[in-house]
Design a protein around this motif. Structure first.
Motif, PDB file in Angstrom:
ATOM      1  N   MET A   1       0.837  -1.193   0.000  1.00  0.00           N
ATOM      2  CA  MET A   1       0.000   0.000   0.000  1.00  0.00           C
ATOM      3  C   MET A   1       0.875   1.246   0.000  1.00  0.00           C
ATOM      4  SD  MET A   1      -3.075  -1.239   0.152  1.00  0.00           S
ATOM      5  CE  MET A   1      -4.147  -0.006   0.795  1.00  0.00           C
ATOM      6  N   GLN A   2       0.350   2.315  -0.579  1.00  0.00           N
ATOM      7  CA  GLN A   2       1.092   3.572  -0.617  1.00  0.00           C
ATOM      8  C   GLN A   2       1.325   4.107   0.788  1.00  0.00           C
ATOM      9  OE1 GLN A   2      -0.463   6.530  -3.295  1.00  0.00           O
ATOM     10  NE2 GLN A   2      -1.075   4.976  -4.772  1.00  0.00           N
ATOM     11  N   ARG A   3       0.338   3.999   1.649  1.00  0.00           N
ATOM     12  CA  ARG A   3       0.489   4.521   3.012  1.00  0.00           C
ATOM     13  C   ARG A   3       1.554   3.739   3.782  1.00  0.00           C
ATOM     14  NH1 ARG A   3      -4.991   2.396   3.663  1.00  0.00           N
ATOM     15  NH2 ARG A   3      -4.802   0.364   4.659  1.00  0.00           N
ATOM     16  N   ASP A   4       1.767   2.447   3.423  1.00  0.00           N
ATOM     17  CA  ASP A   4       2.828   1.680   4.075  1.00  0.00           C
ATOM     18  C   ASP A   4       4.207   2.171   3.643  1.00  0.00           C
ATOM     19  OD1 ASP A   4       0.972   0.159   5.416  1.00  0.00           O
ATOM     20  OD2 ASP A   4       0.961  -1.455   3.907  1.00  0.00           O
ATOM     21  N   ILE A   5       4.334   2.549   2.379  1.00  0.00           N
ATOM     22  CA  ILE A   5       5.610   3.091   1.901  1.00  0.00           C
ATOM     23  C   ILE A   5       5.907   4.416   2.600  1.00  0.00           C
ATOM     24  CG2 ILE A   5       6.805   4.065  -0.109  1.00  0.00           C
ATOM     25  CD1 ILE A   5       5.438   1.982  -1.835  1.00  0.00           C
ATOM     26  N   LEU A   6       4.878   5.212   2.801  1.00  0.00           N
ATOM     27  CA  LEU A   6       5.049   6.501   3.466  1.00  0.00           C
ATOM     28  C   LEU A   6       5.120   6.357   4.987  1.00  0.00           C
ATOM     29  CD1 LEU A   6       2.570   8.671   1.380  1.00  0.00           C
ATOM     30  CD2 LEU A   6       5.057   8.614   1.216  1.00  0.00           C
TER      31      LEU A   6
ATOM     32  N   ALA B   1      10.732  -1.196  -1.243  1.00  0.00           N
ATOM     33  CA  ALA B   1       9.776  -0.402  -2.024  1.00  0.00           C
ATOM     34  C   ALA B   1       9.968   1.097  -1.748  1.00  0.00           C
ATOM     35  CB  ALA B   1       8.345  -0.820  -1.681  1.00  0.00           C
ATOM     36  N   ARG B   2      10.194   1.439  -0.488  1.00  0.00           N
ATOM     37  CA  ARG B   2      10.393   2.851  -0.118  1.00  0.00           C
ATOM     38  C   ARG B   2      11.644   3.400  -0.784  1.00  0.00           C
ATOM     39  NH1 ARG B   2      10.567   2.467   5.479  1.00  0.00           N
ATOM     40  NH2 ARG B   2       8.306   2.366   5.427  1.00  0.00           N
ATOM     41  N   HIS B   3      12.725   2.633  -0.760  1.00  0.00           N
ATOM     42  CA  HIS B   3      13.967   3.088  -1.387  1.00  0.00           C
ATOM     43  C   HIS B   3      13.792   3.259  -2.888  1.00  0.00           C
ATOM     44  CE1 HIS B   3      16.978   1.808   1.997  1.00  0.00           C
ATOM     45  NE2 HIS B   3      16.152   2.774   2.351  1.00  0.00           N
ATOM     46  N   GLU B   4      13.115   2.305  -3.501  1.00  0.00           N
ATOM     47  CA  GLU B   4      12.895   2.412  -4.950  1.00  0.00           C
ATOM     48  C   GLU B   4      12.018   3.618  -5.280  1.00  0.00           C
ATOM     49  OE1 GLU B   4      11.069  -0.119  -8.663  1.00  0.00           O
ATOM     50  OE2 GLU B   4      11.762  -1.198  -6.885  1.00  0.00           O
ATOM     51  N   ALA B   5      11.006   3.863  -4.470  1.00  0.00           N
ATOM     52  CA  ALA B   5      10.121   5.004  -4.709  1.00  0.00           C
ATOM     53  C   ALA B   5      10.866   6.322  -4.539  1.00  0.00           C
ATOM     54  CB  ALA B   5       8.921   4.943  -3.766  1.00  0.00           C
ATOM     55  N   MET B   6      11.707   6.418  -3.493  1.00  0.00           N
ATOM     56  CA  MET B   6      12.472   7.647  -3.285  1.00  0.00           C
ATOM     57  C   MET B   6      13.473   7.874  -4.412  1.00  0.00           C
ATOM     58  SD  MET B   6      13.105   8.068   0.809  1.00  0.00           S
ATOM     59  CE  MET B   6      13.801   6.468   1.125  1.00  0.00           C
ATOM     60  N   ALA B   7      14.144   6.804  -4.832  1.00  0.00           N
ATOM     61  CA  ALA B   7      15.125   6.931  -5.910  1.00  0.00           C
ATOM     62  C   ALA B   7      14.439   7.311  -7.226  1.00  0.00           C
ATOM     63  CB  ALA B   7      15.897   5.623  -6.063  1.00  0.00           C
TER      64      ALA B   7
ATOM     65  N   ARG C   1      11.127  15.185   2.403  1.00  0.00           N
ATOM     66  CA  ARG C   1       9.943  15.757   3.053  1.00  0.00           C
ATOM     67  C   ARG C   1       8.671  15.044   2.616  1.00  0.00           C
ATOM     68  NH1 ARG C   1      11.541  20.745   1.163  1.00  0.00           N
ATOM     69  NH2 ARG C   1      13.413  21.214   2.293  1.00  0.00           N
ATOM     70  N   HIS C   2       8.575  14.706   1.335  1.00  0.00           N
ATOM     71  CA  HIS C   2       7.367  14.025   0.843  1.00  0.00           C
ATOM     72  C   HIS C   2       7.237  12.620   1.409  1.00  0.00           C
ATOM     73  CE1 HIS C   2       5.852  17.082  -1.793  1.00  0.00           C
ATOM     74  NE2 HIS C   2       7.001  17.179  -2.430  1.00  0.00           N
ATOM     75  N   PHE C   3       8.369  11.976   1.680  1.00  0.00           N
ATOM     76  CA  PHE C   3       8.337  10.620   2.206  1.00  0.00           C
ATOM     77  C   PHE C   3       8.519  10.584   3.724  1.00  0.00           C
ATOM     78  CE2 PHE C   3       8.982   9.786  -2.226  1.00  0.00           C
ATOM     79  CZ  PHE C   3       8.343   8.579  -2.442  1.00  0.00           C
ATOM     80  N   ASN C   4       8.452  11.739   4.384  1.00  0.00           N
ATOM     81  CA  ASN C   4       8.618  11.852   5.832  1.00  0.00           C
ATOM     82  C   ASN C   4       9.964  11.292   6.289  1.00  0.00           C
ATOM     83  OD1 ASN C   4       6.003  12.942   6.091  1.00  0.00           O
ATOM     84  ND2 ASN C   4       5.156  10.858   6.035  1.00  0.00           N
ATOM     85  N   ARG C   5      10.993  11.580   5.524  1.00  0.00           N
ATOM     86  CA  ARG C   5      12.343  11.106   5.827  1.00  0.00           C
ATOM     87  C   ARG C   5      13.324  12.263   5.696  1.00  0.00           C
ATOM     88  NH1 ARG C   5       9.410   7.578   6.722  1.00  0.00           N
ATOM     89  NH2 ARG C   5       9.586   5.356   6.447  1.00  0.00           N
TER      90      ARG C   5
END
Length: 190
Positions: free
Chosen positions: A35-40, A51-57, A72-76
Motif C-alpha cells: 500500500m502507498q500509506r505503508d511506503i510513506l 519499495a520505499r527506497h525504490e520510490a524515493m530513488a 519531506r514528501h516521504f517523511n524522511r
C-alpha cells in the motif's frame, strides 16, 4: 473471470507531462504489491524498505525535486534519500532541474538606502527620488516643515521611532530642512 476485472483502473496519463511523486509512488506500490500509506509509513519490513527506497530513488531521478524535497514528501531525512540512491546505484537525475534565475527585486528605499544616490556635476550627492507611500510623503513633509515625529506617528497610528527609521531610510535629517533666517538663526519652515 476475465483478466480485466483484476487490473486497477487508472485514468489516462499524459506522457508528455513531468511525472509527479504521487504517480511514481503509486507505480512502485503496484509493482511491489504494497500500500502507498505503508511506503510513506514507519514500518521497517524488508519488502517495505525496498519499495520505499525504490520510490524515493525513482522520485528523485524522474522529477525536478531535490533530495530534501523528496525526503519531506516521504517523511524522511535527505540522507535517507541519499542512502537509497547509493544502494540502488541511481545517483544521476534523468530530469534536468530548471535553471532558476533570481528575479531582480524592486528597489525600494527600505531595501537599499543608498541605491538611488548618484554623483552630481559638482561631486555632491543628488537628492533621492520622492517618497512613494503616504506615510513616506508625510515623513518627508514633516521633516521639511520641522514637525516632530510624534505628531506624524500619532496621525498615522504608528510608533515615533518608526517615523525616524523611515526618515533615515529616505536619507532625511533634521538639519537638512532648516533654513537660515535673515538674522543668522535657524528657523523652521512652516
Amino acid at each position: 473471470m476475465p483478466e480485466e476485472h483484476f487490473l486497477p483502473h487508472f485514468r489516462a496519463v499524459n506522457m508528455l507531462a513531468p511525472a509527479s511523486w504521487r504517480f511514481i509512488l503509486s507505480l512502485v506500490a503496484l509493482k511491489h504489491g504494497v500500500m502507498q500509506r505503508d511506503i510513506l509509513g514507519t514500518h521497517r519490513d524488508r519488502a517495505l524498505v525496498a519499495a520505499r527506497h525504490e520510490a524515493m530513488a525513482a522520485t528523485y531521478r524522474h522529477t525536478q525535486m531535490s533530495m530534501p524535497n523528496v525526503g519531506r514528501h516521504f517523511n524522511r531525512d535527505h540522507t535517507t534519500v541519499l542512502h537509497a540512491l547509493k544502494k540502488l546505484g541511481a545517483r544521476t537525475k534523468l530530469v534536468e532541474r530548471p535553471i532558476t534565475v533570481k528575479p531582480q527585486a524592486a528597489v525600494s528605499p527600505f531595501s537599499r538606502p543608498n541605491a538611488y544616490r548618484r554623483h552630481g556635476a559638482n561631486g555632491r550627492f543628488m537628492p533621492k527620488p520622492k517618497a512613494t507611500t503616504a506615510l513616506q510623503r508625510a515623513v518627508t513633509r514633516a521633516y521639511q516643515h520641522n514637525i516632530p515625529p510624534s505628531i506624524v506617528a500619532e496621525e498615522y497610528g504608528c510608533n515615533p521611532l518608526s517615523v525616524k527609521v523611515i526618515a533615515h531610510h529616505l536619507g532625511l535629517k533634521r538639519s537638512d530642512y532648516r533654513q537660515k533666517s535673515k538674522y543668522g538663526r535657524e528657523a523652521a519652515v512652516l
